[in-house]
Design an enzyme around this catalytic site. Structure first.
Site, PDB file in Angstrom:
ATOM      1  N   SER A 171       4.234   2.508   8.178  1.00  0.00           N
ATOM      2  CA  SER A 171       3.858   1.451   7.231  1.00  0.00           C
ATOM      3  C   SER A 171       5.058   0.895   6.485  1.00  0.00           C
ATOM      4  CB  SER A 171       2.883   2.009   6.197  1.00  0.00           C
ATOM      5  OG  SER A 171       1.606   2.127   6.734  1.00  0.00           O
ATOM      6  N   GLY A 172       5.033  -0.393   6.224  1.00  0.00           N
ATOM      7  CA  GLY A 172       6.113  -1.026   5.464  1.00  0.00           C
ATOM      8  C   GLY A 172       7.301  -1.419   6.316  1.00  0.00           C
TER       9      GLY A 172
ATOM     10  N   ASP B  48      -0.305  -7.547   1.963  1.00  0.00           N
ATOM     11  CA  ASP B  48       0.165  -6.169   1.810  1.00  0.00           C
ATOM     12  C   ASP B  48       1.703  -6.153   1.851  1.00  0.00           C
ATOM     13  OD1 ASP B  48       0.360  -3.455   1.718  1.00  0.00           O
ATOM     14  OD2 ASP B  48      -0.512  -3.083   3.698  1.00  0.00           O
TER      15      ASP B  48
ATOM     16  N   HIS C  26       0.814  -1.218   0.000  1.00  0.00           N
ATOM     17  CA  HIS C  26       0.000   0.000   0.000  1.00  0.00           C
ATOM     18  C   HIS C  26       0.852   1.274   0.000  1.00  0.00           C
ATOM     19  CE1 HIS C  26       0.294   0.130   4.532  1.00  0.00           C
ATOM     20  NE2 HIS C  26       0.329   1.414   4.265  1.00  0.00           N
TER      21      HIS C  26
END
Ligand SMILES: *[C@@H]1O[C@H](CO)[C@@H](O)[C@H](O)[C@H]1NC(C)=O
Ligand SMILES: *[C@@H]1O[C@H](CO)[C@@H](O)[C@H](O)[C@H]1NC(C)=O
Ligand SMILES: *[C@@H]1O[C@H](CO)[C@@H](O)[C@H](O)[C@H]1NC(C)=O
Length: 273
Positions: A226-227, A124, A77
């Site tokens: 995120s990530g 994801d 994402h």
């Protein structure tokens, strides 16, 4: 979901304070509930950048991890489309501060997990290939991935690091030092039940088997994390068990949700071989 929100916010210009320092004065909060980290403690941690025409600079959008001298693991994402153009991204390695005068690395390929679903957030995960091999040092080094047969639970020593927000509306302040927080892995059943109970009209999501829950009230990831990798110390080494994916909001009573690395080992190995 941490993703779409921060992509919008990061285009609004330099991350100036909304609640200037009011949180950091009271206690050393981090990522959410963490503290500043030291150089070399998380040598696989990277910052993923994209160009902002507004500020004329490469701004931080996501975390990620070095899993091979030429490959970065992050969240799907973090990219705006399935066919992300590698020329639009850069990677910072080996540094705990963002925006120091540092050479950013180029990417030659971005591979989104083929089963990534933007609505359910399943799988994801994304891999980014660097144009050049990294020079391994005490500050730049890959993290190991766990074998299928290892299991993790709340008794494991697991940590998360990131340059994300302290709270939903409190961005990281200059000099943008990396924060870390120790968070517990949460039992699948309890997490699934907790999300199911959250009977709100806003999007309540399902916890699938390729997801993993971790964090507690006041300890976890936020927008901009995120990530990034969730790593656990097991058999005398650090293993990456998760990738920051989504959550209801930052420091929520509900645990944060990570992509479960063990669910995609075969795919990861296939790409990087
Ligand atoms: C990355 O690519 C840009 C554009 O092609 C180039 O100008 C730059 O020197 C490259 N950076 C590195 C570190 O190779
Ligand atoms: C897990 O599998 C690997 C080989 O894939 C093996 O070397 C290791 O001993 C196994 N570990 C456990 C805890 O069973
Ligand atoms: C966690 O896993 C370990 C083995 O890795 C096991 O001995 C322990 O009982 C488990 N604890 C819980 C709370 O499930």
């Amino acid at each position: 979901m941490f993703g779409l929100l921060f992509l919008v916010l990061s285009c609004l210009g330099s991350p100036v304070s909304v609640a200037s320092g009011s949180v950091s004065r009271t206690k050393p909060v981090g990522i959410v509930g963490g503290h500043r980290t030291q150089q070399g403690r998380w040598p696989w941690q990277v910052s993923l950048r994209t160009y902002s025409y507004k500020t004329g600079s490469w701004v931080h959008i996501c975390g990620g991890s070095i899993i091979h001298p030429q490959w970065i693991l992050t969240a799907a994402h973090c990219f705006l489309s399935q066919e992300a153009d590698p020329a639009l991204y850069r990677v910072q390695v080996g540094e705990i501060y963002l925006y120091k005068d540092q050479t950013l690395l180029n990417a030659s390929n971005i591979i989104i997990h083929p089963d990534f679903n933007v609505f359910t957030k399943r799988f994801d995960l994304a891999l980014l290939k660097l144009t050049d091999l990294l020079v391994i040092s005490k500050d730049v080094r890959p993290v190991s991935l766990p074998e299928d047969n290892i299991t993790f639970n709340s008794t494991d020593q697991c940590w998360l690091a990131g340059w994300g927000r302290f709270l939903d509306y409190v961005p990281l302040q200059p000099p943008y030092q990396l924060y870390e927080v120790k968070i517990p892995i949460r039992d699948d059943k309890t997490c699934r039940r907790a999300y199911r109970k959250q009977k709100r009209r806003d999007k309540t999501r399902i916890i699938f088997e390729d997801m993993l829950c971790a964090g507690t009230l006041g300890r976890g990831p936020c927008t901009g994390d995120s990530g990034g990798p969730l790593v656990c110390w097991k058999s005398k080494r650090w293993l990456q068990v998760g990738v920051v994916s989504w959550g209801r909001d930052c420091s929520s009573r509900l645990p944060a949700v990570f992509s479960r690395v063990q669910s995609s080992l075969a795919w990861i190995r296939q790409q990087i071989e």
